[in-house]
Every structure is written in C-alpha cells, then in structure tokens.
Scaffold this motif. Sequence first.
Motif, PDB file in Angstrom:
ATOM      1  N   GLU A 265      -1.692  -8.181  -7.884  1.00  0.00           N
ATOM      2  CA  GLU A 265      -0.919  -6.988  -7.525  1.00  0.00           C
ATOM      3  C   GLU A 265      -1.804  -5.963  -6.822  1.00  0.00           C
ATOM      4  O   GLU A 265      -1.402  -5.345  -5.843  1.00  0.00           O
ATOM      5  CB  GLU A 265      -0.322  -6.343  -8.783  1.00  0.00           C
ATOM      6  CG  GLU A 265       1.157  -6.536  -8.931  1.00  0.00           C
ATOM      7  CD  GLU A 265       1.680  -5.809 -10.157  1.00  0.00           C
ATOM      8  OE1 GLU A 265       1.743  -4.571 -10.142  1.00  0.00           O
ATOM      9  OE2 GLU A 265       1.999  -6.504 -11.138  1.00  0.00           O
TER      10      GLU A 265
ATOM     11  N   LEU B 187      -2.597  -7.068  -3.220  1.00  0.00           N
ATOM     12  CA  LEU B 187      -1.424  -6.854  -2.353  1.00  0.00           C
ATOM     13  C   LEU B 187      -1.206  -5.373  -2.073  1.00  0.00           C
ATOM     14  O   LEU B 187      -0.951  -4.975  -0.934  1.00  0.00           O
ATOM     15  CB  LEU B 187      -0.164  -7.433  -3.007  1.00  0.00           C
ATOM     16  CG  LEU B 187       0.002  -8.942  -2.924  1.00  0.00           C
ATOM     17  CD1 LEU B 187       1.170  -9.403  -3.775  1.00  0.00           C
ATOM     18  CD2 LEU B 187       0.196  -9.385  -1.469  1.00  0.00           C
ATOM     19  N   PHE B 188      -1.301  -4.567  -3.121  1.00  0.00           N
ATOM     20  CA  PHE B 188      -1.100  -3.125  -2.987  1.00  0.00           C
ATOM     21  C   PHE B 188      -2.091  -2.532  -1.990  1.00  0.00           C
ATOM     22  O   PHE B 188      -1.715  -1.795  -1.081  1.00  0.00           O
ATOM     23  CB  PHE B 188      -1.247  -2.455  -4.361  1.00  0.00           C
ATOM     24  CG  PHE B 188      -1.333  -0.951  -4.292  1.00  0.00           C
ATOM     25  CD1 PHE B 188      -0.203  -0.183  -4.050  1.00  0.00           C
ATOM     26  CD2 PHE B 188      -2.552  -0.311  -4.460  1.00  0.00           C
ATOM     27  CE1 PHE B 188      -0.289   1.208  -3.976  1.00  0.00           C
ATOM     28  CE2 PHE B 188      -2.648   1.077  -4.389  1.00  0.00           C
ATOM     29  CZ  PHE B 188      -1.503   1.830  -4.152  1.00  0.00           C
TER      30      PHE B 188
ATOM     31  N   SER C 209      -4.033  -4.070   0.327  1.00  0.00           N
ATOM     32  CA  SER C 209      -3.896  -4.617   1.669  1.00  0.00           C
ATOM     33  C   SER C 209      -2.740  -3.935   2.401  1.00  0.00           C
ATOM     34  O   SER C 209      -2.879  -3.506   3.552  1.00  0.00           O
ATOM     35  CB  SER C 209      -3.671  -6.127   1.583  1.00  0.00           C
ATOM     36  OG  SER C 209      -3.788  -6.679   2.874  1.00  0.00           O
ATOM     37  N   ARG C 210      -1.613  -3.796   1.720  1.00  0.00           N
ATOM     38  CA  ARG C 210      -0.426  -3.162   2.316  1.00  0.00           C
ATOM     39  C   ARG C 210      -0.697  -1.682   2.603  1.00  0.00           C
ATOM     40  O   ARG C 210      -0.371  -1.169   3.667  1.00  0.00           O
ATOM     41  CB  ARG C 210       0.764  -3.332   1.363  1.00  0.00           C
ATOM     42  CG  ARG C 210       2.104  -2.961   1.967  1.00  0.00           C
ATOM     43  CD  ARG C 210       3.269  -3.507   1.160  1.00  0.00           C
ATOM     44  NE  ARG C 210       3.097  -3.350  -0.274  1.00  0.00           N
ATOM     45  CZ  ARG C 210       3.158  -4.347  -1.155  1.00  0.00           C
ATOM     46  NH1 ARG C 210       3.359  -5.579  -0.763  1.00  0.00           N
ATOM     47  NH2 ARG C 210       3.012  -4.113  -2.440  1.00  0.00           N
ATOM     48  N   LYS C 211      -1.316  -1.004   1.642  1.00  0.00           N
ATOM     49  CA  LYS C 211      -1.618   0.424   1.805  1.00  0.00           C
ATOM     50  C   LYS C 211      -2.551   0.655   3.002  1.00  0.00           C
ATOM     51  O   LYS C 211      -2.311   1.536   3.824  1.00  0.00           O
ATOM     52  CB  LYS C 211      -2.258   0.944   0.515  1.00  0.00           C
ATOM     53  CG  LYS C 211      -2.751   2.372   0.579  1.00  0.00           C
ATOM     54  CD  LYS C 211      -3.327   2.763  -0.775  1.00  0.00           C
ATOM     55  CE  LYS C 211      -4.343   3.851  -0.645  1.00  0.00           C
ATOM     56  NZ  LYS C 211      -4.840   4.307  -1.919  1.00  0.00           N
ATOM     57  N   HIS C 212      -3.592  -0.143   3.114  1.00  0.00           N
ATOM     58  CA  HIS C 212      -4.556   0.002   4.210  1.00  0.00           C
ATOM     59  C   HIS C 212      -3.908  -0.351   5.552  1.00  0.00           C
ATOM     60  O   HIS C 212      -4.126   0.337   6.550  1.00  0.00           O
ATOM     61  CB  HIS C 212      -5.793  -0.867   3.947  1.00  0.00           C
ATOM     62  CG  HIS C 212      -6.503  -0.493   2.682  1.00  0.00           C
ATOM     63  ND1 HIS C 212      -7.318  -1.373   1.998  1.00  0.00           N
ATOM     64  CD2 HIS C 212      -6.518   0.664   1.972  1.00  0.00           C
ATOM     65  CE1 HIS C 212      -7.807  -0.761   0.907  1.00  0.00           C
ATOM     66  NE2 HIS C 212      -7.332   0.470   0.882  1.00  0.00           N
ATOM     67  N   ASP C 213      -3.094  -1.426   5.562  1.00  0.00           N
ATOM     68  CA  ASP C 213      -2.395  -1.814   6.795  1.00  0.00           C
ATOM     69  C   ASP C 213      -1.451  -0.699   7.254  1.00  0.00           C
ATOM     70  O   ASP C 213      -1.365  -0.406   8.448  1.00  0.00           O
ATOM     71  CB  ASP C 213      -1.589  -3.099   6.580  1.00  0.00           C
ATOM     72  CG  ASP C 213      -2.486  -4.334   6.465  1.00  0.00           C
ATOM     73  OD1 ASP C 213      -3.681  -4.239   6.824  1.00  0.00           O
ATOM     74  OD2 ASP C 213      -1.990  -5.377   6.012  1.00  0.00           O
ATOM     75  N   GLN C 214      -0.748  -0.082   6.308  1.00  0.00           N
ATOM     76  CA  GLN C 214       0.191   0.987   6.660  1.00  0.00           C
ATOM     77  C   GLN C 214      -0.528   2.202   7.227  1.00  0.00           C
ATOM     78  O   GLN C 214      -0.060   2.810   8.187  1.00  0.00           O
ATOM     79  CB  GLN C 214       1.033   1.389   5.441  1.00  0.00           C
ATOM     80  CG  GLN C 214       2.075   0.350   5.092  1.00  0.00           C
ATOM     81  CD  GLN C 214       2.740   0.598   3.750  1.00  0.00           C
ATOM     82  OE1 GLN C 214       2.307   1.441   2.959  1.00  0.00           O
ATOM     83  NE2 GLN C 214       3.801  -0.151   3.463  1.00  0.00           N
TER      84      GLN C 214
ATOM     85  N   SER D   3     -10.199  -5.822   2.954  1.00  0.00           N
ATOM     86  CA  SER D   3      -9.852  -4.762   2.019  1.00  0.00           C
ATOM     87  C   SER D   3     -10.781  -4.892   0.828  1.00  0.00           C
ATOM     88  O   SER D   3     -11.013  -5.997   0.334  1.00  0.00           O
ATOM     89  CB  SER D   3      -8.392  -4.872   1.551  1.00  0.00           C
ATOM     90  OG  SER D   3      -7.524  -4.230   2.441  1.00  0.00           O
TER      91      SER D   3
END
Length: 95
Positions: free
Chosen positions: A33, A36-37, A39-44, A60
């Motif tokens: 989790e 994923l959190f 990676s998504r946060k940094h990508d956003q 990440s």
Amino acid sequence: MEGTKSESYFVFMNYDPQYQRLRADRTKRGANELDLFLSRKHDQLLARTLDPGSYKKTLSLVIVDGFSVEITEDQASVLRSAKEVRLVEKNQELA
C-alpha cells in the motif's frame, strides 16, 4: 543554454500523515500500500507541475517520502516552489 540539460535530482516531500500511517504498518500488505501510495503521489505531483514527457521519474523512495527524477535545473526550480515539496537536490555523482 543553461537549465535545459536533464540531470538526476532527488525530491523530498513535506510531512504527510498518510505516509506516516502507512509506513507504520509493517505487514506485507502495508508495504505494498505504501509503495502504491507514494508512487501515485509522486507521479501526481510531477504531472501537475511539469509538462508531460519532459521528465523521467526513476525511483520512488520508501524510507523517506521522496523520489528521484531526471529533470532540468529550470524544472527543479518549479518543483521547489510546490507546497508539498521540502527539498530538491541535485544527485551528486561520486567520481
């Protein structure tokens, strides 16, 4: 022209209670989790602040809330001004 050559930078994020909560969960599911959190946060963050295709996130970091990205000095300045970002530092290669 200065500021147009891509180099590797580390970007470290400000305190995030969600990151702290997920990092405290030592289970395998918690680790997944967290990955994923982050990676998504940094990508956003990158998608919101920089032009698509103008950067390359390479990693990440889970141990600290941060990531490595290939960007120009100008883009590093843009990221430094994002409210979620604590520090942007060029990756110094050891000779």
